[in-house]
Design a protein around this motif. Structure first.
Motif, PDB file in Angstrom:
ATOM      1  N   ALA A 187       9.912  -6.533  -3.806  1.00 19.25           N
ATOM      2  CA  ALA A 187       9.367  -7.859  -3.730  1.00 19.25           C
ATOM      3  C   ALA A 187       7.951  -7.815  -4.138  1.00 19.25           C
ATOM      4  N   ALA A 188       7.099  -6.687  -3.788  1.00 25.12           N
ATOM      5  CA  ALA A 188       5.669  -6.692  -3.842  1.00 25.12           C
ATOM      6  C   ALA A 188       5.389  -7.070  -5.196  1.00 25.12           C
ATOM      7  N   ASP A 189       4.360  -7.598  -5.536  1.00 29.50           N
ATOM      8  CA  ASP A 189       3.844  -7.932  -6.967  1.00 29.50           C
ATOM      9  C   ASP A 189       3.075  -6.676  -7.200  1.00 29.50           C
ATOM     10  N   TYR A 190       2.377  -6.096  -6.283  1.00 25.60           N
ATOM     11  CA  TYR A 190       1.455  -5.071  -6.765  1.00 25.60           C
ATOM     12  C   TYR A 190       1.657  -3.751  -5.948  1.00 25.60           C
ATOM     13  N   ARG A 191       1.575  -2.481  -6.316  1.00 28.47           N
ATOM     14  CA  ARG A 191       1.811  -1.247  -5.476  1.00 28.47           C
ATOM     15  C   ARG A 191       0.492  -0.563  -5.620  1.00 28.47           C
ATOM     16  N   VAL A 192      -0.352  -0.494  -4.592  1.00 30.07           N
ATOM     17  CA  VAL A 192      -1.983   0.023  -4.674  1.00 30.07           C
ATOM     18  C   VAL A 192      -1.958   1.279  -3.638  1.00 30.07           C
ATOM     19  N   ALA A 193      -2.805   2.400  -3.931  1.00 27.29           N
ATOM     20  CA  ALA A 193      -3.231   3.194  -3.166  1.00 27.29           C
ATOM     21  C   ALA A 193      -4.534   3.189  -2.837  1.00 27.29           C
ATOM     22  N   LEU A 194      -4.810   3.417  -1.632  1.00 25.95           N
ATOM     23  CA  LEU A 194      -6.096   3.566  -0.809  1.00 25.95           C
ATOM     24  C   LEU A 194      -6.870   4.823  -1.268  1.00 25.95           C
ATOM     25  N   SER A 195      -5.869   5.718  -1.588  1.00 31.73           N
ATOM     26  CA  SER A 195      -6.206   7.178  -1.836  1.00 31.73           C
ATOM     27  C   SER A 195      -4.933   7.949  -2.080  1.00 31.73           C
ATOM     28  N   ARG A 196      -4.980   9.201  -2.770  1.00 34.96           N
ATOM     29  CA  ARG A 196      -3.753  10.008  -2.886  1.00 34.96           C
ATOM     30  C   ARG A 196      -3.369  10.616  -1.880  1.00 34.96           C
ATOM     31  N   LEU A 197      -4.204  10.768  -0.895  1.00 40.29           N
ATOM     32  CA  LEU A 197      -3.916  11.300   0.466  1.00 40.29           C
ATOM     33  C   LEU A 197      -3.052  10.646   1.327  1.00 40.29           C
ATOM     34  N   THR A 198      -2.274  11.357   2.041  1.00 37.35           N
ATOM     35  CA  THR A 198      -1.348  10.584   3.169  1.00 37.35           C
ATOM     36  C   THR A 198      -2.288  10.261   4.165  1.00 37.35           C
ATOM     37  N   LEU A 199      -2.417   8.972   4.641  1.00 33.27           N
ATOM     38  CA  LEU A 199      -3.175   8.602   5.608  1.00 33.27           C
ATOM     39  C   LEU A 199      -2.613   8.030   6.750  1.00 33.27           C
ATOM     40  N   PRO A 200      -3.072   8.138   7.780  1.00 35.68           N
ATOM     41  CA  PRO A 200      -2.482   7.549   9.193  1.00 35.68           C
ATOM     42  C   PRO A 200      -2.406   6.177   9.097  1.00 35.68           C
ATOM     43  N   HIS A 201      -1.484   5.445   9.317  1.00 32.64           N
ATOM     44  CA  HIS A 201      -1.431   4.060   9.168  1.00 32.64           C
ATOM     45  C   HIS A 201      -2.341   3.022   9.858  1.00 32.64           C
TER      46      HIS A 201
ATOM     47  N   LEU B 121       0.821  -1.108   0.076  1.00 28.05           N
ATOM     48  CA  LEU B 121      -0.128   0.061   0.144  1.00 28.05           C
ATOM     49  C   LEU B 121       0.836   1.076   0.012  1.00 28.05           C
ATOM     50  N   ASP B 122       0.613   2.036  -0.908  1.00 25.83           N
ATOM     51  CA  ASP B 122       1.364   3.276  -1.165  1.00 25.83           C
ATOM     52  C   ASP B 122       0.563   4.409  -1.914  1.00 25.83           C
ATOM     53  N   GLU B 123       0.461   5.523  -1.309  1.00 21.96           N
ATOM     54  CA  GLU B 123      -0.359   6.796  -1.866  1.00 21.96           C
ATOM     55  C   GLU B 123       0.206   6.856  -3.215  1.00 21.96           C
ATOM     56  N   ARG B 124       1.166   6.422  -3.892  1.00 24.78           N
ATOM     57  CA  ARG B 124       1.756   6.550  -5.337  1.00 24.78           C
ATOM     58  C   ARG B 124       1.445   5.411  -6.177  1.00 24.78           C
ATOM     59  N   GLY B 125       0.747   4.564  -5.339  1.00 28.93           N
ATOM     60  CA  GLY B 125       0.436   3.215  -6.242  1.00 28.93           C
ATOM     61  C   GLY B 125      -0.753   3.423  -7.384  1.00 28.93           C
ATOM     62  N   ALA B 126      -1.282   2.408  -7.858  1.00 27.23           N
ATOM     63  CA  ALA B 126      -2.338   2.207  -8.682  1.00 27.23           C
ATOM     64  C   ALA B 126      -3.467   2.493  -7.866  1.00 27.23           C
TER      65      ALA B 126
END
Length: 156
Positions: A116-130, A73-78
């Motif tokens: 190592a990650a197969d996918y890089r996905v964002a839940l939002s473009r916002l930076t969210l508390p973990h 999970l990364d805010e810069r992901g898909a």
């Protein structure tokens, strides 16, 4: 299928644990979810962040061996919608895989984990508390499984 949420951080506030538990208890047995907490490195002034992230990565990595495919999970992901997540879980289930979702620390994740990650996905473009990401991910996993089961939880 066993889904893993591998999250750097421990001692989350009660409201986070309550929110995560609420959604994970709703999951059917065939799609159970475990939350693996990885102890964060202590942040000391003057120490480069990369060294801290590398030590966290060494604690994350053993959990990745059991989780395939892995989603970082990364805010810069898909940006996936709920139906895309449902399709991802359906394909993983059909192939007999146990996917893992990785939530990094406030400083992110080491390049070793990113590679190592197969996918890089964002839940939002916002930076969210973990902690909030944990709750949101738990809800989205429940929603995705609900979509697969034609349960009325997800409305179009």
């Amino acid at each position: 299928m066993r889904i893993s949420i591998i999250a750097v951080g421990n001692r989350m506030p009660d409201w986070i644990a309550t929110g995560v538990t609420e959604y994970l208890q709703r999951m059917p047995r065939k799609a159970s979810v475990e939350v693996v907490e990885v102890k964060p490195e202590k942040r000391d002034k003057g120490e480069p962040t990369q060294g801290l992230l590398r030590r966290e990565a060494l604690r994350i990595e053993p959990h990745l061996r059991k989780a395939r495919p892995t989603v970082m999970l990364d805010e810069r992901g898909a940006l996936w919608d709920s139906k895309k997540l449902a399709k991802f879980l359906q394909e993983a289930m059909a192939e007999g895989h146990n996917p893992g979702f990785v939530i990094g620390s406030a400083d992110g994740l080491d390049d070793m984990i990113k590679a190592a990650a197969d996918y890089r996905v964002a839940l939002s473009r916002l930076t969210l508390p973990h902690g909030l990401v944990r709750v949101m991910l738990a809800e989205q996993l429940y929603r995705a499984v609900s979509i697969l089961q034609n349960h009325p939880y997800h409305r179009e």
